[in-house]
Design a protein around this motif. Structure first.
Motif, PDB file in Angstrom:
ATOM      1  N   LEU A   1       0.851  -1.183   0.000  1.00 59.69           N
ATOM      2  CA  LEU A   1       0.000   0.000   0.000  1.00 59.69           C
ATOM      3  C   LEU A   1       0.888   1.235   0.000  1.00 59.69           C
ATOM      4  CD1 LEU A   1      -2.737   1.376   0.174  1.00 59.69           C
ATOM      5  CD2 LEU A   1      -2.702   1.038   2.647  1.00 59.69           C
ATOM      6  N   ASP A   2       0.934   1.915  -1.135  1.00 59.99           N
ATOM      7  CA  ASP A   2       1.822   3.067  -1.298  1.00 59.99           C
ATOM      8  C   ASP A   2       1.276   4.309  -0.618  1.00 59.99           C
ATOM      9  OD1 ASP A   2       3.638   1.597  -2.882  1.00 59.99           O
ATOM     10  OD2 ASP A   2       2.372   1.910  -4.646  1.00 59.99           O
ATOM     11  N   SER A   3      -0.020   4.555  -0.784  1.00 55.58           N
ATOM     12  CA  SER A   3      -0.591   5.764  -0.198  1.00 55.58           C
ATOM     13  C   SER A   3      -2.094   5.616  -0.027  1.00 55.58           C
ATOM     14  CB  SER A   3      -0.289   6.989  -1.063  1.00 55.58           C
ATOM     15  OG  SER A   3      -0.944   6.900  -2.322  1.00 55.58           O
ATOM     16  N   ILE A   4      -2.642   6.409   0.903  1.00 52.19           N
ATOM     17  CA  ILE A   4      -4.082   6.513   1.120  1.00 52.19           C
ATOM     18  C   ILE A   4      -4.455   7.983   0.971  1.00 52.19           C
ATOM     19  CG2 ILE A   4      -6.007   6.174   2.719  1.00 52.19           C
ATOM     20  CD1 ILE A   4      -4.359   4.045   4.123  1.00 52.19           C
ATOM     21  N   ARG A   5      -5.377   8.265   0.072  1.00 53.88           N
ATOM     22  CA  ARG A   5      -5.838   9.641  -0.120  1.00 53.88           C
ATOM     23  C   ARG A   5      -7.335   9.708   0.144  1.00 53.88           C
ATOM     24  NH1 ARG A   5      -2.991  10.518  -6.038  1.00 53.88           N
ATOM     25  NH2 ARG A   5      -0.881   9.832  -5.437  1.00 53.88           N
ATOM     26  N   THR A   6      -7.758  10.791   0.755  1.00 51.48           N
ATOM     27  CA  THR A   6      -9.179  10.978   1.045  1.00 51.48           C
ATOM     28  C   THR A   6      -9.782  11.916   0.008  1.00 51.48           C
ATOM     29  OG1 THR A   6      -8.778  10.663   3.403  1.00 51.48           O
ATOM     30  CG2 THR A   6     -10.853  11.693   2.776  1.00 51.48           C
ATOM     31  N   ILE A   7     -10.780  11.410  -0.722  1.00 53.48           N
ATOM     32  CA  ILE A   7     -11.407  12.155  -1.821  1.00 53.48           C
ATOM     33  C   ILE A   7     -12.919  12.099  -1.629  1.00 53.48           C
ATOM     34  CG2 ILE A   7     -11.661  12.344  -4.328  1.00 53.48           C
ATOM     35  CD1 ILE A   7      -9.003  10.826  -4.587  1.00 53.48           C
ATOM     36  N   SER A   8     -13.602  13.206  -1.858  1.00 45.75           N
ATOM     37  CA  SER A   8     -15.052  13.223  -1.676  1.00 45.75           C
ATOM     38  C   SER A   8     -15.747  12.572  -2.864  1.00 45.75           C
ATOM     39  CB  SER A   8     -15.553  14.663  -1.493  1.00 45.75           C
ATOM     40  OG  SER A   8     -15.234  15.454  -2.620  1.00 45.75           O
ATOM     41  N   ASN A   9     -16.891  11.955  -2.576  1.00 45.80           N
ATOM     42  CA  ASN A   9     -17.668  11.324  -3.640  1.00 45.80           C
ATOM     43  C   ASN A   9     -18.769  12.268  -4.106  1.00 45.80           C
ATOM     44  OD1 ASN A   9     -19.582  11.238  -1.604  1.00 45.80           O
ATOM     45  ND2 ASN A   9     -20.018   9.049  -1.814  1.00 45.80           N
ATOM     46  N   VAL A  10     -19.732  11.744  -4.869  1.00 46.05           N
ATOM     47  CA  VAL A  10     -20.778  12.590  -5.444  1.00 46.05           C
ATOM     48  C   VAL A  10     -21.676  13.198  -4.379  1.00 46.05           C
ATOM     49  CG1 VAL A  10     -20.815  11.428  -7.669  1.00 46.05           C
ATOM     50  CG2 VAL A  10     -22.220  10.544  -5.801  1.00 46.05           C
TER      51      VAL A  10
ATOM     52  N   LEU B   1     -14.142   9.595   1.072  1.00 46.28           N
ATOM     53  CA  LEU B   1     -13.817   8.184   0.893  1.00 46.28           C
ATOM     54  C   LEU B   1     -12.312   8.016   0.797  1.00 46.28           C
ATOM     55  CD1 LEU B   1     -16.423   7.196  -1.866  1.00 46.28           C
ATOM     56  CD2 LEU B   1     -16.709   7.128   0.620  1.00 46.28           C
ATOM     57  N   LYS B   2     -11.802   6.987   1.458  1.00 46.07           N
ATOM     58  CA  LYS B   2     -10.378   6.683   1.355  1.00 46.07           C
ATOM     59  C   LYS B   2     -10.109   5.937   0.048  1.00 46.07           C
ATOM     60  CE  LYS B   2      -9.379   6.411   6.327  1.00 46.07           C
ATOM     61  NZ  LYS B   2      -8.940   5.531   7.440  1.00 46.07           N
ATOM     62  N   HIS B   3      -9.132   6.412  -0.687  1.00 50.24           N
ATOM     63  CA  HIS B   3      -8.663   5.744  -1.895  1.00 50.24           C
ATOM     64  C   HIS B   3      -7.316   5.086  -1.576  1.00 50.24           C
ATOM     65  CE1 HIS B   3     -11.834   8.082  -3.661  1.00 50.24           C
ATOM     66  NE2 HIS B   3     -11.522   7.748  -4.897  1.00 50.24           N
ATOM     67  N   PHE B   4      -7.219   3.794  -1.816  1.00 49.42           N
ATOM     68  CA  PHE B   4      -6.017   3.023  -1.513  1.00 49.42           C
ATOM     69  C   PHE B   4      -5.252   2.763  -2.812  1.00 49.42           C
ATOM     70  CE2 PHE B   4      -8.801   2.478   1.981  1.00 49.42           C
ATOM     71  CZ  PHE B   4      -8.089   2.017   3.086  1.00 49.42           C
ATOM     72  N   TYR B   5      -4.005   3.200  -2.882  1.00 41.28           N
ATOM     73  CA  TYR B   5      -3.177   3.024  -4.079  1.00 41.28           C
ATOM     74  C   TYR B   5      -2.092   2.001  -3.771  1.00 41.28           C
ATOM     75  CZ  TYR B   5      -5.581   7.226  -5.597  1.00 41.28           C
ATOM     76  OH  TYR B   5      -6.547   8.137  -5.937  1.00 41.28           O
ATOM     77  N   LEU B   6      -2.136   0.881  -4.492  1.00 42.78           N
ATOM     78  CA  LEU B   6      -1.226  -0.227  -4.239  1.00 42.78           C
ATOM     79  C   LEU B   6      -0.404  -0.536  -5.482  1.00 42.78           C
ATOM     80  CD1 LEU B   6      -4.397  -1.194  -3.130  1.00 42.78           C
ATOM     81  CD2 LEU B   6      -2.870  -2.588  -1.739  1.00 42.78           C
ATOM     82  N   SER B   7       0.770  -1.120  -5.281  1.00 40.50           N
ATOM     83  CA  SER B   7       1.609  -1.535  -6.398  1.00 40.50           C
ATOM     84  C   SER B   7       2.351  -2.810  -6.017  1.00 40.50           C
ATOM     85  CB  SER B   7       2.609  -0.428  -6.769  1.00 40.50           C
ATOM     86  OG  SER B   7       3.498  -0.177  -5.692  1.00 40.50           O
ATOM     87  N   PRO B   8       2.779  -3.613  -7.001  1.00 38.50           N
ATOM     88  CA  PRO B   8       3.516  -4.840  -6.691  1.00 38.50           C
ATOM     89  C   PRO B   8       4.800  -4.524  -5.921  1.00 38.50           C
ATOM     90  CG  PRO B   8       2.821  -4.803  -8.991  1.00 38.50           C
ATOM     91  CD  PRO B   8       2.563  -3.441  -8.447  1.00 38.50           C
TER      92      PRO B   8
ATOM     93  N   THR C   1       7.187 -11.104  -8.823  1.00 39.41           N
ATOM     94  CA  THR C   1       7.549 -11.457 -10.206  1.00 39.41           C
ATOM     95  C   THR C   1       6.330 -11.852 -11.031  1.00 39.41           C
ATOM     96  OG1 THR C   1       7.968 -13.764  -9.556  1.00 39.41           O
ATOM     97  CG2 THR C   1       9.838 -12.238  -9.478  1.00 39.41           C
ATOM     98  N   ILE C   2       5.117 -11.679 -10.452  1.00 41.82           N
ATOM     99  CA  ILE C   2       3.888 -12.109 -11.118  1.00 41.82           C
ATOM    100  C   ILE C   2       3.148 -10.933 -11.748  1.00 41.82           C
ATOM    101  CG2 ILE C   2       1.659 -13.254 -10.810  1.00 41.82           C
ATOM    102  CD1 ILE C   2       2.902 -14.680  -8.371  1.00 41.82           C
ATOM    103  N   SER C   3       2.957  -9.867 -10.980  1.00 41.94           N
ATOM    104  CA  SER C   3       2.156  -8.722 -11.430  1.00 41.94           C
ATOM    105  C   SER C   3       3.051  -7.513 -11.659  1.00 41.94           C
ATOM    106  CB  SER C   3       1.082  -8.383 -10.393  1.00 41.94           C
ATOM    107  OG  SER C   3       0.223  -9.481 -10.173  1.00 41.94           O
ATOM    108  N   THR C   4       2.634  -6.666 -12.594  1.00 42.78           N
ATOM    109  CA  THR C   4       3.419  -5.469 -12.924  1.00 42.78           C
ATOM    110  C   THR C   4       2.613  -4.183 -12.807  1.00 42.78           C
ATOM    111  OG1 THR C   4       2.879  -5.697 -15.277  1.00 42.78           O
ATOM    112  CG2 THR C   4       4.905  -6.758 -14.505  1.00 42.78           C
ATOM    113  N   GLN C   5       1.282  -4.284 -12.730  1.00 42.44           N
ATOM    114  CA  GLN C   5       0.463  -3.083 -12.765  1.00 42.44           C
ATOM    115  C   GLN C   5      -0.074  -2.724 -11.381  1.00 42.44           C
ATOM    116  OE1 GLN C   5      -2.370  -4.298 -15.841  1.00 42.44           O
ATOM    117  NE2 GLN C   5      -1.430  -2.827 -17.221  1.00 42.44           N
ATOM    118  N   PRO C   6      -0.292  -1.420 -11.119  1.00 41.69           N
ATOM    119  CA  PRO C   6      -0.836  -0.985  -9.824  1.00 41.69           C
ATOM    120  C   PRO C   6      -2.330  -1.263  -9.727  1.00 41.69           C
ATOM    121  CG  PRO C   6      -0.559   0.889 -11.280  1.00 41.69           C
ATOM    122  CD  PRO C   6       0.024  -0.290 -12.004  1.00 41.69           C
ATOM    123  N   ALA C   7      -2.876  -1.027  -8.544  1.00 42.90           N
ATOM    124  CA  ALA C   7      -4.302  -1.236  -8.305  1.00 42.90           C
ATOM    125  C   ALA C   7      -4.834  -0.092  -7.457  1.00 42.90           C
ATOM    126  CB  ALA C   7      -4.534  -2.571  -7.595  1.00 42.90           C
TER     127      ALA C   7
END
Length: 266
Positions: free
Chosen positions: A103-112, A117-124, A129-135
């Motif tokens: 979990l690289d970072s957590i950002r709080t962003i408002s919804n509609v 809401l907390k947004h969780f930004y993750l990366s391998p 050696t399996i995944s290359t893209q963030p989530a």
């Protein structure tokens, strides 16, 4: 994350774009634990079950195959920055065992609804050696890719991106795309039909009695042109000066309260 009813709208683009939806439909007891039943989209078998542990802030998927019941941890919303998780993407276009993510970072962003809401930004992790893209996960929604792919990269031009999410029939989240698409009116309630004739540089739109304007955008969100509807039930969109590619349509309409709103159709 799970209320009484939940509905996710996911947009995918290949040769063309389509927005599909899946939703929770009913409850069931498995291994003495209550689950929500997923239905729609790729889940019409009704063998995909979601379970939430509110105290631990974890969400699990149970896949029922005959007498076999496999449970996977999908989300851990109690994670803190720097924590890692072994990513499971069961029965998705992504690796079932996605390896470890951090979990690289957590950002709080408002919804509609101006809820934070907390947004969780993750990366391998470096050792993955399996995944290359963030989530990306969003508190109360799950992955911005499909629900059972917490390690999936949300990509409209790939496996898809959550564009709208409803809780108990109320809009909870809308993807802030370059098109500024709003989800105030579900597309199916208008029954808009977009089609074209082979070898013709004209698009046709049926059931446009509520439509005021149609605006054409390219995939980068650049506005190409706007078509106005003179109260016709079918519109003709001349696109002879457009090159081949993927385009988005924004429909400006009047809803039942006579309010002007916009929806996106792909």
């Amino acid at each position: 994350m799970l209320d009484q009813t939940n509905k996710w709208y996911v947009t995918t683009c290949y040769n063309g774009c389509i927005t599909d939806n899946y939703y929770t439909d009913g409850d069931t007891l498995v291994n003495n634990k209550m689950h929500k039943i997923l239905d729609g989209y790729h889940y019409i078998s009704r063998t995909f079950l979601l379970r939430e542990d509110v105290n631990e802030k974890k969400v699990y998927l149970t896949k029922v195959t005959g007498n076999r019941k496999d449970e996977f941890l999908l989300y851990d919303f109690a994670m803190q920055e720097g924590d890692s998780i072994q990513m499971n993407n069961p029965i998705t276009p992504f690796p079932s065992d996605g390896g470890y993510y951090q979990l690289d970072s957590i950002r709080t962003i408002s919804n509609v609804n101006n809820q934070l809401l907390k947004h969780f930004y993750l990366s391998p992790t470096n050792s993955n050696t399996i995944s290359t893209q963030p989530a990306v996960w969003v508190e109360g929604i799950g992955s911005l890719s499909i629900i059972n792919a917490p390690g999936g990269y949300p990509d409209i031009n790939g496996a898809g991106h959550v564009t709208c999410f409803y809780k108990n029939e109320s809009l909870f989240y809308s993807f802030n795309s370059p098109l500024n698409t709003q989800c105030a009116i579900p597309e199916e309630s208008l029954n808009l039909i977009v089609f074209y004739e082979p070898n013709d540089s004209t698009w046709y739109v049926k059931n446009t009695s509520q439509v005021l304007t149609v605006t054409l955008f390219d995939v980068s969100g650049r506005k190409i042109k706007t078509f106005h509807n003179p109260n016709e039930v079918q519109m003709t969109l001349n696109i002879n000066d457009c090159s081949s590619g993927i385009y988005f349509l924004n429909f400006e309409i009047k809803n039942q309260k006579n309010q002007v709103v916009k929806i996106g159709v792909w």
